[in-house]
Design an enzyme around this catalytic site. Structure first.
Site, mmCIF file in Angstrom:
data_model
loop_
_atom_site.group_PDB
_atom_site.id
_atom_site.type_symbol
_atom_site.label_atom_id
_atom_site.label_comp_id
_atom_site.label_asym_id
_atom_site.label_seq_id
_atom_site.Cartn_x
_atom_site.Cartn_y
_atom_site.Cartn_z
ATOM 1 N N ARG A 225 0.845 -1.205 0.000
ATOM 2 C CA ARG A 225 0.000 0.000 0.000
ATOM 3 C C ARG A 225 0.883 1.259 0.000
ATOM 4 N NH1 ARG A 225 -1.721 0.078 6.418
ATOM 5 N NH2 ARG A 225 0.137 1.222 7.077
ATOM 6 N N ILE A 227 3.066 4.563 -0.350
ATOM 7 C CA ILE A 227 4.138 4.992 -1.246
ATOM 8 C C ILE A 227 4.743 3.790 -1.979
ATOM 9 C CG2 ILE A 227 6.454 6.023 -1.277
ATOM 10 C CD1 ILE A 227 5.507 7.831 1.079
ATOM 11 N N LYS A 303 6.895 8.541 20.290
ATOM 12 C CA LYS A 303 6.838 8.857 21.739
ATOM 13 C C LYS A 303 7.974 9.840 22.022
ATOM 14 C CE LYS A 303 4.043 6.562 24.639
ATOM 15 N NZ LYS A 303 2.763 7.165 24.796
ATOM 16 N N TYR A 362 12.410 7.238 14.985
ATOM 17 C CA TYR A 362 12.200 7.310 13.528
ATOM 18 C C TYR A 362 13.272 8.174 12.865
ATOM 19 C CZ TYR A 362 9.537 8.139 9.180
ATOM 20 O OH TYR A 362 9.133 8.213 7.863
ATOM 21 N N LYS A 366 16.074 7.085 10.105
ATOM 22 C CA LYS A 366 16.124 7.669 8.751
ATOM 23 C C LYS A 366 17.446 8.405 8.517
ATOM 24 C CE LYS A 366 12.046 6.307 7.286
ATOM 25 N NZ LYS A 366 11.906 5.350 6.192
HETATM 26 N N1 LIG Z 1 3.748 9.225 4.298
HETATM 27 C C1 LIG Z 1 4.656 10.178 4.469
HETATM 28 O O1 LIG Z 1 4.324 11.374 4.546
HETATM 29 C C2 LIG Z 1 6.129 9.817 4.560
HETATM 30 C C3 LIG Z 1 7.047 10.853 4.758
HETATM 31 C C4 LIG Z 1 8.394 10.554 4.830
HETATM 32 C C5 LIG Z 1 8.831 9.247 4.691
HETATM 33 N N2 LIG Z 1 7.940 8.238 4.512
HETATM 34 C C6 LIG Z 1 8.481 6.863 4.375
HETATM 35 O O2 LIG Z 1 7.963 6.289 3.201
HETATM 36 C C7 LIG Z 1 7.873 4.866 3.356
HETATM 37 C C8 LIG Z 1 6.454 4.409 3.032
HETATM 38 O O3 LIG Z 1 5.553 5.108 3.895
HETATM 39 P P1 LIG Z 1 3.950 5.005 3.774
HETATM 40 O O4 LIG Z 1 3.416 6.309 4.229
HETATM 41 O O5 LIG Z 1 3.572 4.480 2.440
HETATM 42 O O6 LIG Z 1 3.679 3.934 4.943
HETATM 43 P P2 LIG Z 1 2.634 2.718 5.013
HETATM 44 O O7 LIG Z 1 2.546 2.362 6.452
HETATM 45 O O8 LIG Z 1 1.388 3.023 4.281
HETATM 46 O O9 LIG Z 1 3.406 1.565 4.211
HETATM 47 C C9 LIG Z 1 4.544 0.912 4.720
HETATM 48 C C10 LIG Z 1 4.523 -0.538 4.276
HETATM 49 O O10 LIG Z 1 5.686 -1.186 4.817
HETATM 50 C C11 LIG Z 1 5.301 -2.477 5.261
HETATM 51 N N3 LIG Z 1 6.173 -3.006 6.275
HETATM 52 C C12 LIG Z 1 6.294 -2.570 7.558
HETATM 53 N N4 LIG Z 1 7.139 -3.380 8.240
HETATM 54 C C13 LIG Z 1 7.574 -4.325 7.369
HETATM 55 C C14 LIG Z 1 8.447 -5.432 7.475
HETATM 56 N N5 LIG Z 1 9.032 -5.750 8.639
HETATM 57 N N6 LIG Z 1 8.679 -6.215 6.391
HETATM 58 C C15 LIG Z 1 8.073 -5.905 5.205
HETATM 59 N N7 LIG Z 1 7.226 -4.865 5.040
HETATM 60 C C16 LIG Z 1 6.970 -4.084 6.114
HETATM 61 C C17 LIG Z 1 3.879 -2.252 5.804
HETATM 62 O O11 LIG Z 1 3.166 -3.469 5.943
HETATM 63 C C18 LIG Z 1 3.287 -1.295 4.793
HETATM 64 O O12 LIG Z 1 2.640 -1.978 3.742
HETATM 65 C C19 LIG Z 1 8.299 4.580 4.790
HETATM 66 O O13 LIG Z 1 9.663 4.205 4.824
HETATM 67 C C20 LIG Z 1 8.087 5.913 5.489
HETATM 68 O O14 LIG Z 1 8.930 6.047 6.621
HETATM 69 C C21 LIG Z 1 6.595 8.496 4.453
#
Ligand SMILES: NC(=O)c1ccc[n+]([C@@H]2O[C@H](COP(=O)([O-])OP(=O)(O)OC[C@H]3O[C@@H](n4cnc5c(N)ncnc54)[C@H](O)[C@@H]3O)[C@@H](O)[C@H]2O)c1
Length: 456
Positions: A225, A227, A303, A362, A366
């Protein structure tokens, strides 16, 4: 006609209001930000929305080459509305030439169409012949970041620093990406391009007109799902065979993503001790190897540090950082499944650059990813492999939709484009870094944040 438009309906009510018949004049009157409808990529779309003017400050070294791009023209009508302004400042070495650059940008920007592009090509300050030249080249950094903050209507400005070793063609994929609608949410960035060397080259088994990732195998972690799913979709659109990987608990959503794009689904928790071996066996056995790994899987367990328990700290570090380190070690080992010319792209975050209250775990993970990318890039170069990271800012996903109203609104507006990005904006940036033609771009962290004020 402009082909500006968003691929999916955004949940950004204010952007819709501020672009409406009543809200538009009202927001103007009140001096409120007016987030533009960004131009995003659609198949068959022209590179820019209007003609590209090429200008030169000093003795530009790339102008002749940039002119070979079919869409670029040096003799655009003086009063034409521009899709992009490209300034070749690769020969800029004096303060006088810096003033010339300022004048050329000032006059060109007036003629930019909505969602236009300002792109400056320059030499690297470290390779300047003397101190004044180094200062003049570095001055462009501040100039462009400020231009990006002054532009309106979804226009962006970025700087490409080209090393002396880079061949002109090594800049092509970056120039095209930053001019195109694919870079809609990349703003105020400085990207370095070096010599592609053995990391360059065309896709296997493809001809010149083929999509950029045709014939390649791409693994995207966390692609059930959000990104990750958007990244998988963009690679599939661009011709790749995509292995969608996610935890077993997301099996149904994972299968849906894989089916939608004609890819493969691999249920795997990347934190399990045998994850690296299982992934290596899977790609070697089924597909004969892999060309691109996108480390997208990530979690948050927020947290304040004073209340941070071991479980929150350890789980975030395990998924976001340790798993990437272990997968990379396995993929780059002798008899590596990651092929020569391979690409590693990690998804970091602006939190890892600026820090964020309640996110010590987090942000540490990162920032660790950024450290990993910078250290690994020179080591992987011998295998012709590039290693880069993207750092998204506020992206419209389920995660950000769940934020409290005030936090969400603040997150959306504190950037030069006054809106959140879409998952596809991160996906397009990852796909550009992974292109066969992007071999000269390595060890970089490219923010996909609309020039967020966080960490600016
Ligand atoms: N949404 C934002 O605004 C944002 C901003 C900066 C960075 N990010 C980064 O972008 C990436 C995607 O974020 P998102 O918002 O789509 O999050 P999301 O939670 O919608 O998707 C993350 C996916 O990673 C999978 N996942 C988690 N742990 C796992 C594991 N141990 N093994 C395999 N898969 C695993 C989850 O099941 C999920 O499908 C992440 O690394 C997040 O930190 C997101």
């Amino acid at each position: 006609m402009s082909d500006t438009g968003n691929a999916r309906t955004s949940s950004d009510w204010y952007r819709m209001l501020a672009n409406g018949r009543i809200g538009g004049p009202l927001s103007r009157q009140l001096g409120l930000p007016r987030p533009a409808q960004l131009r995003r990529y659609r198949p068959g779309q022209s590179l820019t929305d209007g003609p590209v003017r090429l200008a030169t400050a000093g003795t530009g070294k790339l102008a002749d080459h940039v002119l070979t791009l079919p869409e670029v023209d040096q003799v655009v009508e003086p009063d034409a509305r521009l899709g992009a302004l490209v300034l070749d400042a690769t020969g800029l070495d004096t303060l006088h030439e810096l003033s010339v650059a300022q004048e050329l940008l000032g006059s060109g920007i007036r003629r930019l169409r909505p969602c236009g592009r300002v792109l400056v090509l320059a030499g690297t300050p470290e390779q300047a012949g003397d101190i004044t030249a180094a200062a003049a080249r570095q001055a462009l950094d501040g100039l462009i970041r400020s231009v990006a903050k002054e532009l309106r209507d979804g226009a962006t400005a970025n700087l490409v620093q080209v090393s002396t070793e880079a061949a002109p063609a090594d800049t092509d994929s970056t120039v095209r990406f930053l001019l195109s609608a694919r870079s809609a949410y990349v703003d105020g960035q400085v990207v370095r391009v070096g010599a592609a060397g053995s990391a360059g080259g065309a896709s296997p088994d493809t001809d010149a007109g083929a999509p950029p990732h045709a014939g390649r195998v791409v693994v995207v972690t966390g692609s059930a799902r959000g990104i990750g799913a958007a990244i998988a979709e963009v690679f599939a659109r661009d011709g790749a065979t995509v292995v969608c990987l996610d935890v077993p608990a997301q099996g149904e959503a994972l299968a849906a993503t894989a089916n939608r794009i004609g890819g493969l689904a691999l249920q795997l928790d990347i934190t399990t001790p045998d994850a690296a071996d299982r992934l290596s066996e899977y790609v070697t056995g089924r597909l004969g190897g892999v060309d691109v790994i996108v480390h997208n899987a990530g979690i948050t367990r927020d947290k304040l540090l004073v209340n941070m328990d071991d479980a929150r700290w350890n789980s975030v570090l395990a998924v976001n950082l340790r798993a990437q380190l272990e997968l990379n070690a396995a993929l780059l080992a002798p008899e590596t499944p990651l092929r020569t010319g391979g690409r590693i792209v990690s998804v970091a975050s602006t939190s890892g650059i600026a820090g964020n209250r309640g996110q010590t775990n987090y942000a540490a993970s990162k920032a660790g990813v950024i450290g990993m990318v910078r250290a690994l890039a020179p080591r992987a170069a011998g295998q012709g492999i590039t290693v880069n990271a993207v750092a998204p800012g506020f992206i419209e996903t389920e995660m950000t939709a769940a934020m409290p109203f005030g936090t969400r609104e603040a997150g959306r507006r504190i950037n030069s484009l006054h809106q959140g990005g879409e998952p596809v904006d991160v996906a397009e940036t990852v796909a550009w870094l992974a292109e066969p033609g992007s071999g000269g771009v390595t060890g970089q962290v490219v923010r996909v944040c609309g020039q967020s004020l966080l960490g600016a």
